[in-house]
Design an enzyme around this catalytic site. Structure first.
Site, PDB file in Angstrom:
ATOM      1  N   GLU A 191       0.820  -1.208   0.000  1.00 19.09           N
ATOM      2  CA  GLU A 191       0.000   0.000   0.000  1.00 19.09           C
ATOM      3  C   GLU A 191       0.860   1.267   0.000  1.00 19.09           C
ATOM      4  O   GLU A 191       0.466   2.301  -0.523  1.00 19.09           O
ATOM      5  CB  GLU A 191      -0.831  -0.071   1.285  1.00 19.09           C
ATOM      6  CG  GLU A 191      -2.041   0.768   1.302  1.00 19.09           C
ATOM      7  CD  GLU A 191      -2.802   0.569   2.606  1.00 19.09           C
ATOM      8  OE1 GLU A 191      -2.414  -0.293   3.425  1.00 19.09           O
ATOM      9  OE2 GLU A 191      -3.779   1.292   2.791  1.00 19.09           O
ATOM     10  N   ASP A 248     -13.037   3.433   1.768  1.00 14.26           N
ATOM     11  CA  ASP A 248     -13.601   4.252   2.853  1.00 14.26           C
ATOM     12  C   ASP A 248     -14.473   5.338   2.219  1.00 14.26           C
ATOM     13  O   ASP A 248     -14.059   6.504   2.126  1.00 14.26           O
ATOM     14  CB  ASP A 248     -12.465   4.900   3.650  1.00 14.26           C
ATOM     15  CG  ASP A 248     -11.598   3.859   4.341  1.00 14.26           C
ATOM     16  OD1 ASP A 248     -12.059   3.274   5.332  1.00 14.26           O
ATOM     17  OD2 ASP A 248     -10.468   3.627   3.874  1.00 14.26           O
TER      18      ASP A 248
HETATM   19  P1  IMP Z   1     -13.031  -0.587  11.142  1.00 15.09           P
HETATM   20  O1  IMP Z   1     -12.113  -1.752  11.011  1.00 15.09           O
HETATM   21  O2  IMP Z   1     -14.449  -0.887  10.756  1.00 15.09           O
HETATM   22  O3  IMP Z   1     -12.946   0.035  12.496  1.00 15.09           O
HETATM   23  O4  IMP Z   1     -12.548   0.482  10.080  1.00 15.09           O
HETATM   24  C1  IMP Z   1     -11.484   1.367  10.288  1.00 15.09           C
HETATM   25  C2  IMP Z   1     -10.115   0.711  10.200  1.00 15.09           C
HETATM   26  O5  IMP Z   1      -9.884   0.261   8.875  1.00 15.09           O
HETATM   27  C3  IMP Z   1      -8.985   1.695  10.471  1.00 15.09           C
HETATM   28  O6  IMP Z   1      -8.623   1.727  11.808  1.00 15.09           O
HETATM   29  C4  IMP Z   1      -7.836   1.145   9.633  1.00 15.09           C
HETATM   30  O7  IMP Z   1      -7.070   0.273  10.390  1.00 15.09           O
HETATM   31  C5  IMP Z   1      -8.511   0.352   8.558  1.00 15.09           C
HETATM   32  N1  IMP Z   1      -8.378   1.023   7.270  1.00 15.09           N
HETATM   33  C6  IMP Z   1      -9.243   1.860   6.670  1.00 15.09           C
HETATM   34  N2  IMP Z   1      -8.748   2.268   5.468  1.00 15.09           N
HETATM   35  C7  IMP Z   1      -7.562   1.666   5.336  1.00 15.09           C
HETATM   36  C8  IMP Z   1      -6.565   1.685   4.316  1.00 15.09           C
HETATM   37  O8  IMP Z   1      -6.655   2.356   3.281  1.00 15.09           O
HETATM   38  N3  IMP Z   1      -5.460   0.941   4.564  1.00 15.09           N
HETATM   39  C9  IMP Z   1      -5.290   0.198   5.673  1.00 15.09           C
HETATM   40  N4  IMP Z   1      -6.198   0.143   6.648  1.00 15.09           N
HETATM   41  C10 IMP Z   1      -7.322   0.870   6.475  1.00 15.09           C
HETATM   42 ZN    ZN Z   2      -8.580  -0.836   3.014  1.00 13.86          ZN
END
Ligand code: IMP
Ligand code: ZN
Length: 362
Positions: free
Chosen positions: A210, A290
């Site tokens: 990434e 996102d």
């Molecule tokens: P959750 O897992 O539903 O809480 O969504 C948010 C989490 O997704 C964040 O804390 C990040 O760790 C992860 N996340 C969101 N977008 C990215 C990305 O583009 N790369 C890596 N991790 C991501």
């Molecule tokens: Zn992601």
């Protein structure tokens, strides 16, 4: 002759979304609703209004400003069962309204000690929302859940995620993911946890190459040794790694707006590696990552791909069938998607207009 998709085509298109983080998919209006409810109930609630903290027209971030949005803001706001349910329903509904027919939503199991919420309860709550959403009249969208290991996790925490995925497999958990700030953590410590997930028949998807900092040969070959079913982003890869991805036939999840707005790629949409992967032979799933942050729906991501890569109706059909093929759904679900695509009336119609109409703004 290849036909140009019409302007309403992408919205009407039944879509498969395979890379969407739950907390990152909550739009500002919903965050604001949650904030307002909390502020009304407790005037001393001192978190800033999300419309100020994450301004509605701001979609440009970098990796330093993007990840704190979660730990410093969204997690502090969505910090009880009510707000988790409210935001989960809103996210599911927004994907359904965008004509997503198969959604694989991912989330990191989160304990909230102040509310006595365990990670298991968090997962159970999200799954209950998905169940209830499935039962809504006329809902054609099927949703599966993927549980994420955060790169900052310890091995014990990663093992917990795998155990939760196994515990809730019969309730709709399809697999596990590795996500989080690419600048953090040492992924080698998770090898055992992902090996157990694989051996237990869970599907595996990984955030892959990434950022330059997470794209060393050592990291990428370690991740590939876990035999992932899919990988996301896949930006900083050399020819040997590319060849191996094609050899292992690993599906790729590509997120145009996220990569451009978070400055993960050099250049703009037309420079995106989607152009290379779409002819590589592996299944490609255009995804939002996102949508709450980057504000580009999956329909808009398809429009961007159509516009910047000159996709024809036939190209989009092939792309959609590829995304369905690499989904983590059971064979029956894949067959439902194939049938839906084969029978969709939108492949016909007036697609030859030389003007892109509403796609002009992308
Ligand atoms: P959750 O897992 O539903 O809480 O969504 C948010 C989490 O997704 C964040 O804390 C990040 O760790 C992860 N996340 C969101 N977008 C990215 C990305 O583009 N790369 C890596 N991790 C991501
Ligand atoms: Zn992601």
């Amino acid at each position: 002759m290849a036909r140009r998709p019409s302007s309403t085509f992408a919205l009407r298109l039944p879509k498969v979304e395979l890379h969407a983080h739950l907390s990152g998919s909550i739009n500002r209006a919903i965050l604001h609703d949650i904030w307002l409810q909390k502020k009304t109930a407790l005037p001393s609630f001192d978190l800033q209004d999300p419309l100020l903290a994450i301004p509605p027209n701001k979609v440009d971030y970098d990796l330093e400003t993007f990840f704190p949005l979660f730990s410093s803001y969204i997690y502090k706001l969505c910090s009880d069962l009510e707000s988790i349910k409210h935001s989960t329903f809103a996210v599911l509904e927004s994907f359904r309204e965008d004509n997503v027919v198969h959604l694989e939503l991912r989330t990191t199991p989160r304990a909230i000690p102040s509310e006595s919420i365990s990670k298991s309860q968090y997962v159970e709550t999200v799954l209950a929302c998905i169940d209830e959403h499935h039962a809504r009249p006329g809902n054609q969208m099927r949703t599966g859940l993927i549980l994420s290991v955060d790169r900052r996790n310890t091995l014990i925490e990663a093992e917990q995620v795998v155990s939760l995925a196994l515990k809730f497999r019969s309730k709709g958990v399809l697999g596990v993911d590795l996500c989080g700030d690419p600048a953090k953590g040492d992924i080698r410590i998770f090898s055992g946890a992902f090996a157990r997930a694989k051996a237990s028949g869970l599907k595996i998807t990984l955030h892959f190459a990434e950022a330059p900092v997470s794209s060393s040969d050592e990291e990428l070959w370690t991740l590939l040794s876990w035999k992932p079913d899919r990988i996301g982003h896949v930006i900083h890869v050399n020819d040997d790694v590319k060849e191996e991805i094609v050899r292992q036939n690993i599906g790729v999840e590509l997120c145009l707006s996220c990569n451009v707005h978070a400055k993960m790629i050099t250049g703009s949409f037309e420079d995106h590696h989607f152009g290379m992967w779409r002819t590589s032979g592996v299944g490609v799933a255009l995804s939002t990552d996102d949508v709450g942050v980057f504000c580009s729906t999956l329909s808009q991501e398809y429009m961007l791909a159509i516009k910047h890569f000159g996709l024809s109706v036939e190209d989009v059909c092939e792309l959609c069938l590829g995304a369905a093929r690499i989904s983590f759904g059971e064979e029956e679900e894949k067959e439902r998607l194939r049938k839906l695509y084969l029978e969709w009336d939108g492949w016909q119609g007036d697609h030859d207009s030389p003007k892109y109409g509403t796609t002009e703004r992308y």
